[in-house]
Scaffold this active site. Structure first.
Site, PDB file in Angstrom:
ATOM      1  N   HIS A   1      -2.579   4.044   3.643  1.00  0.00           N
ATOM      2  CA  HIS A   1      -3.057   2.420   4.124  1.00  0.00           C
ATOM      3  C   HIS A   1      -1.530   2.073   4.748  1.00  0.00           C
ATOM      4  CE1 HIS A   1      -4.344  -2.219   5.105  1.00  0.00           C
ATOM      5  NE2 HIS A   1      -5.495  -1.226   4.177  1.00  0.00           N
TER       6      HIS A   1
ATOM      7  N   ARG B   1       1.470  -6.077  -2.041  1.00  0.00           N
ATOM      8  CA  ARG B   1       0.989  -6.265  -0.231  1.00  0.00           C
ATOM      9  C   ARG B   1       1.985  -4.973   0.353  1.00  0.00           C
ATOM     10  NH1 ARG B   1      -3.331  -6.340   1.950  1.00  0.00           N
ATOM     11  NH2 ARG B   1      -3.884  -8.496   0.919  1.00  0.00           N
TER      12      ARG B   1
ATOM     13  N   GLU C   1      -3.763   4.011   9.649  1.00  0.00           N
ATOM     14  CA  GLU C   1      -3.659   4.345   8.163  1.00  0.00           C
ATOM     15  C   GLU C   1      -4.563   5.983   8.309  1.00  0.00           C
ATOM     16  OE1 GLU C   1      -5.290  -0.078   8.052  1.00  0.00           O
ATOM     17  OE2 GLU C   1      -6.517   1.289   6.660  1.00  0.00           O
TER      18      GLU C   1
HETATM   19  O1  TA6 Z   1      -7.622  -1.137   6.657  1.00  0.00           O
HETATM   20  C1  TA6 Z   1      -8.242  -2.009   7.038  1.00  0.00           C
HETATM   21  C2  TA6 Z   1      -8.843  -3.025   6.404  1.00  0.00           C
HETATM   22  O2  TA6 Z   1     -10.306  -2.150   5.523  1.00  0.00           O
HETATM   23  C3  TA6 Z   1      -8.967  -4.569   6.169  1.00  0.00           C
HETATM   24  O3  TA6 Z   1     -10.629  -4.622   6.577  1.00  0.00           O
HETATM   25  C4  TA6 Z   1      -8.213  -5.681   5.412  1.00  0.00           C
HETATM   26  O4  TA6 Z   1      -9.676  -6.047   3.990  1.00  0.00           O
HETATM   27  C5  TA6 Z   1      -7.138  -4.409   4.815  1.00  0.00           C
HETATM   28  O5  TA6 Z   1      -8.120  -3.243   4.777  1.00  0.00           O
HETATM   29  C6  TA6 Z   1      -6.183  -5.177   3.387  1.00  0.00           C
HETATM   30  O6  TA6 Z   1      -7.354  -4.710   2.131  1.00  0.00           O
HETATM   31  P1  TA6 Z   1      -6.677  -5.570   0.689  1.00  0.00           P
HETATM   32  O7  TA6 Z   1      -7.861  -4.912  -0.078  1.00  0.00           O
HETATM   33  O8  TA6 Z   1      -5.227  -4.536   0.532  1.00  0.00           O
HETATM   34  O9  TA6 Z   1      -6.312  -6.700   1.018  1.00  0.00           O
END
Ligand code: TA6
Length: 301
Positions: A161, A65, A265
């Site tokens: 991301h 994370r 992102e």
């Molecule tokens: O980029 C935004 C997103 O798609 C949100 O909808 C949220 O799900 C985030 O990514 C984090 O996703 P993850 O699978 O890493 O918890």
């Protein structure tokens, strides 16, 4: 990992997950082999640029994370297989160290690669090579290259991301999205256009700006700095902050951590998904730079 493969500015760490610590005259960074995942980037004379959760798990096969996860070959939930991992499998797979070089100008370049395997083919029945080239210097540059190693056309989504560290989300604004059309995932996928010059985050925000290719500047007032995000080969920009309720529902996200982060992102998702012919290579990248700005406090706060 063979230490002889490392350059002088790079040392290997073996915790639950293998990582590389980069320390050169420009910056420090930490890169996990799982997902070719840059977790930390701290230029000399500046604070940490990337955000990561104190609750993040560092266990094989579980997404880290924070930092810059690589989303590939799909973004978000799999369109038809709820049993498959969100954001694809690249961030869960261990990449091989391809090269590690200290440049004469003091920057360090680390290249990591992931090729298709029986495991990935079970999730996505294609042959590919994913190469991530990370350059640690006065800026952090992450370049993603996907080569179609199969005999049929490849279609996929991809995203870097990126989680950014901000002192206080309420004293943060994001420039570069004015006039941008976006899909609002918090409002059932409604399409809107951003009229304001700067985006301020005042609640759960989950937007896909598309098409959007331009540079972004995150004004982090309380740290008197701007974080510049310059994309290459990316036609979608995703902005995300879970805010309090969603953060509280995520085990690997501290209940109050939403206050100190924002995702901007670099992506090609949805209508911007990529198609690559057999033998061809697709490239996308981002350059992340931080600049002090003492005048910013009054402008944003
Ligand atoms: O980029 C935004 C997103 O798609 C949100 O909808 C949220 O799900 C985030 O990514 C984090 O996703 P993850 O699978 O890493 O918890």
């Amino acid at each position: 990992m063979d230490a002889r493969a490392l350059s002088p500015s790079v040392t290997a760490s073996r915790d639950q997950l293998d990582s590389l610590a980069v320390s050169n005259r420009h910056a420090r960074a930490r890169i996990y082999l799982q997902g070719a995942h840059v977790l930390s980037y701290r230029p000399v004379g500046a604070g940490e640029v990337l955000w990561s959760s104190v609750r993040s798990a560092f266990v094989p096969g579980k997404a880290i994370r924070g930092g810059v996860p690589i989303c590939f070959p799909w973004f978000g939930p799999h369109p038809s297989r709820p049993d498959l991992p969100a954001h694809g499998f690249a961030r869960l797979e261990s990449f091989a160290l391809d090269s590690c070089v200290d440049l004469p100008d003091g920057r360090t370049v680390v290249a990591l690669a992931l090729s298709a395997s029986d495991r990935t083919r079970a999730w996505w029945p294609h042959d590919f090579q994913l190469r991530c080239t990370i350059t640690v210097g006065p800026t952090l540059d992450i370049a993603l290259a996907v080569t179609n190693a199969g005999a049929s056309v490849l279609s996929f989504e991809a995203a870097l991301h990126s989680y950014f560290d901000v002192a206080a989300i309420e004293a943060t604004s994001i420039a570069g999205l004015q006039g941008g059309s976006y899909i609002d995932k918090v409002a059932r996928g409604e399409r809107n256009v951003q009229a304001a010059a700067d985006l301020r985050i005042t609640g759960e925000t989950d937007r896909i700006y598309t098409p959007h290719a331009g540079p972004i500047a995150i004004a982090d007032a309380r740290q008197s700095r701007r974080i510049h995000v310059t994309k290459r080969g990316s036609h979608s920009t995703v902005v995300w902050n879970p805010w309090s309720e969603k953060a509280a529902r995520m085990a690997d996200f501290g209940d109050h951590e939403w206050h100190g982060m924002v995702c901007v992102e670099t992506a090609n998702v949805g209508a911007d998904a990529v198609t690559v012919a057999p033998g061809a290579t697709y490239e996308m990248g981002v350059a992340i730079a931080v600049a002090a700005d003492d005048a910013i406090a009054t402008a944003v706060d």
